[in-house]
Design a protein around this motif. Structure first.
Motif, mmCIF file in Angstrom:
data_model
loop_
_atom_site.group_PDB
_atom_site.id
_atom_site.type_symbol
_atom_site.label_atom_id
_atom_site.label_comp_id
_atom_site.label_asym_id
_atom_site.label_seq_id
_atom_site.Cartn_x
_atom_site.Cartn_y
_atom_site.Cartn_z
ATOM 1 N N MET A 1 33.532 32.070 22.469
ATOM 2 C CA MET A 1 34.862 31.007 22.975
ATOM 3 C C MET A 1 34.152 29.990 23.987
ATOM 4 O O MET A 1 33.302 29.879 24.920
ATOM 5 C CB MET A 1 35.731 31.955 23.946
ATOM 6 N N GLU A 2 34.561 28.600 23.848
ATOM 7 C CA GLU A 2 33.999 27.295 24.446
ATOM 8 C C GLU A 2 35.143 26.782 24.928
ATOM 9 O O GLU A 2 36.093 26.488 24.323
ATOM 10 C CB GLU A 2 33.139 26.600 23.574
ATOM 11 N N ALA A 3 35.064 26.227 26.308
ATOM 12 C CA ALA A 3 36.193 25.384 26.923
ATOM 13 C C ALA A 3 35.359 24.296 27.819
ATOM 14 O O ALA A 3 34.357 24.505 28.637
ATOM 15 C CB ALA A 3 37.166 26.137 27.815
ATOM 16 N N THR A 4 36.027 23.178 28.048
ATOM 17 C CA THR A 4 35.409 21.918 28.641
ATOM 18 C C THR A 4 36.570 21.649 29.458
ATOM 19 O O THR A 4 37.680 21.104 29.145
ATOM 20 C CB THR A 4 34.874 21.178 27.836
ATOM 21 N N TRP A 5 36.217 20.950 30.898
ATOM 22 C CA TRP A 5 37.140 20.317 31.794
ATOM 23 C C TRP A 5 36.242 19.289 32.258
ATOM 24 O O TRP A 5 34.863 19.421 32.485
ATOM 25 C CB TRP A 5 37.590 21.176 32.896
ATOM 26 N N ARG A 6 36.796 18.105 32.681
ATOM 27 C CA ARG A 6 36.203 17.224 33.359
ATOM 28 C C ARG A 6 36.639 17.131 34.782
ATOM 29 O O ARG A 6 37.860 17.125 35.376
ATOM 30 C CB ARG A 6 36.349 15.667 32.757
ATOM 31 N N TYR A 7 35.638 17.112 35.850
ATOM 32 C CA TYR A 7 35.896 17.193 37.249
ATOM 33 C C TYR A 7 36.191 15.625 37.740
ATOM 34 O O TYR A 7 35.539 14.722 37.597
ATOM 35 C CB TYR A 7 34.600 17.453 37.885
ATOM 36 N N THR A 8 37.292 15.564 38.172
ATOM 37 C CA THR A 8 38.029 14.263 38.607
ATOM 38 C C THR A 8 37.989 14.084 40.103
ATOM 39 O O THR A 8 38.635 13.190 40.519
ATOM 40 C CB THR A 8 39.472 14.037 37.900
ATOM 41 N N GLY A 9 37.372 14.934 41.029
ATOM 42 C CA GLY A 9 37.264 14.609 42.233
ATOM 43 C C GLY A 9 36.358 13.673 42.676
ATOM 44 O O GLY A 9 35.743 12.951 41.862
ATOM 45 N N GLN A 10 36.311 13.399 44.061
ATOM 46 C CA GLN A 10 35.619 12.280 44.518
ATOM 47 C C GLN A 10 34.464 12.814 45.237
ATOM 48 O O GLN A 10 33.282 12.069 45.304
ATOM 49 C CB GLN A 10 36.470 11.656 45.663
ATOM 50 N N LYS A 11 34.253 14.018 45.523
ATOM 51 C CA LYS A 11 32.826 14.566 46.046
ATOM 52 C C LYS A 11 32.323 15.656 45.145
ATOM 53 O O LYS A 11 33.114 16.320 44.427
ATOM 54 C CB LYS A 11 33.124 14.956 47.347
ATOM 55 N N PRO A 12 31.092 15.859 45.329
ATOM 56 C CA PRO A 12 30.540 16.867 44.606
ATOM 57 C C PRO A 12 31.078 18.330 44.838
ATOM 58 O O PRO A 12 31.206 18.445 46.160
ATOM 59 C CB PRO A 12 29.107 16.751 44.936
ATOM 60 N N VAL A 13 31.134 19.240 43.933
ATOM 61 C CA VAL A 13 31.750 20.612 44.203
ATOM 62 C C VAL A 13 30.889 21.533 43.418
ATOM 63 O O VAL A 13 30.404 21.243 42.356
ATOM 64 C CB VAL A 13 33.184 20.433 43.633
ATOM 65 N N LYS A 14 30.730 22.578 43.999
ATOM 66 C CA LYS A 14 30.105 23.904 43.378
ATOM 67 C C LYS A 14 30.989 24.337 42.020
ATOM 68 O O LYS A 14 32.350 24.158 42.218
ATOM 69 C CB LYS A 14 29.752 24.789 44.088
#
Length: 289
Positions: A1-14
Motif C-alpha cells: 500500500m502506498e499513499a502520498t501527501w504534500r506538506y503545505t505548512g510554512q516551516k519544516p516539520v518532522k
C-alpha cells in the motif's frame, strides 16, 4: 500500500508530527519506523526523524496485510455505496450481521467484503470495519480496505468526529421536538441487553422528532458516542422503545425487527483531505409501516 501527501505548512516539520496531524496512530508509525514500511520525501527513502520542507511530498509504503485465515470468504450480495483505494461504504440490509461471532461465522459484512476484495485481486485481504451495526439495524457502515486507512481514521473515531445519523420509529408521544439523552450505559455479565447505570460508559444521543402520530413517532438521531445498543437503550429508558425491538420492549405486533436505519454518514478522508458524506434511503419496511 502506498499513499502520498504534500506538506503545505510554512516551516519544516518532522515526519512523525506531520503524519500525526493527518491522523496516523503511534502504532502504525512505529511499525514503519521498525522496518515494516518506508518513508519517502521527494521519492527518496528517508529516516523517520527527517524534517519535511514546505511543499515537499511525503510518501509512505507499507506491505499488504495477509488475510486472516479465521475469517471465511463469502460471495453473497454486498451493496456498495462508495469505493476507492482505501474505503468501502456499505448499505447493509437488516438481518445481516456486521462481523462473525460464535453463532454466525459466515455471510457477515466482513466475510462479504473479504470476498469482494478477493474478487478484485486486492493484495490487502484483511478489511477493518470502522463502524458496525446491530444485526437487525440497516444502513450505512464504513470499512477500511487496509490497516493504513484504519489507523489514519482512528482519531476521528476516538474523538467522535464522524457524523452518524439514524432514523428510528418509536412508540409514544414526545412533549418536545428535540432533546439530548446523556446517560451512561453498561453491560452486566451474562446479560445480552445493556442498561442505564451510574458505573457505565458515557453515552450521548441527540434526537429530533420529524413525525409525531398519536402513538408513535419518527425520529432523526445523531450519536455523539458509540456504545453498543446506544439508541435502543436510551430511547427505551425514556419510555419510547423502537417499534419491533424484541430486546428492549418494543411493539412486536407492528414490525418483526427494530425500525432503526443508519441513514447518514460523514467523515474527513485523511488521504484526500475532503469531507465525504453519504445518505441511504429508508428501506421498504419503514415505508410499509
Amino acid at each position: 500500500m502506498e499513499a502520498t501527501w504534500r506538506y503545505t505548512g510554512q516551516k519544516p516539520v518532522k515526519i512523525k508530527k506531520f503524519l500525526q496531524s493527518l491522523g496516523m496512530g503511534h502504532r502504525l508509525f512505529n511499525e514503519i519506523k521498525k522496518g515494516q514500511g518506508q518513508f519517502l520525501v521527494d521519492h527518496r527513502v528517508v529516516r523517520p526523524t527527517t524534517q519535511i520542507l514546505p511543499n515537499q511530498p511525503l510518501t509512505i509504503k507499507v506491505a499488504p496485510e495477509p488475510a486472516d485465515p479465521t475469517v471465511a470468504v463469502s460471495h453473497e450480495p454486498l451493496k456498495v455505496v462508495y469505493e476507492d483505494d482505501s474505503w468501502l461504504v456499505i448499505d447493509k440490509p437488516a438481518g445481516v450481521t456486521s462481523v462473525p461471532g460464535p453463532s454466525i461465522t459466515n455471510g457477515t459484512v466482513l466475510n462479504r467484503v473479504k470476498g469482494h476484495l478477493e474478487k478484485q485481486g486486492s493484495e490487502d485481504l484483511r478489511p477493518h470495519l470502522i463502524t458496525r451495526l446491530d444485526r437487525f439495524t440497516s444502513g450505512l457502515l464504513l470499512v477500511a480496505k487496509h490497516h493504513v486507512a484504519s489507523s489514519m481514521i482512528s482519531q476521528q473515531v476516538q474523538q467522535h468526529r464522524m457524523l452518524k445519523e439514524y432514523t428510528a420509529v418509536v412508540s409514544g408521544r414526545f412533549a418536545d421536538g428535540h432533546g439530548i439523552i446523556d446517560q451512561p450505559i453498561v453491560r452486566r455479565e451474562g446479560q445480552a441487553a445493556r442498561i442505564i447505570a451510574p458505573d457505565g460508559q458515557q453515552a450521548v444521543t441527540e434526537y429530533w422528532v420529524e413525525d409525531q402520530e398519536p402513538d408513535w413517532a419518527r425520529l432523526r438521531l445523531q450519536l455523539h458516542t458509540g456504545r453498543t445498543h446506544q439508541i435502543r437503550v436510551h430511547l427505551a429508558s425514556k419510555g419510547h422503545p423502537l417499534i419491533g425491538d424484541h430486546l428492549y420492549g418494543g411493539d412486536l405486533t407492528r414490525a418483526d425487527h427494530q425500525l432503526l436505519h443508519a441513514s447518514r454518514l460523514a467523515f474527513l478522508d485523511p488521504f484526500s483531505r475532503e469531507q465525504l458524506t453519504f445518505t441511504s434511503p429508508l428501506p421498504e419496511e419503514f415505508n410499509e409501516f
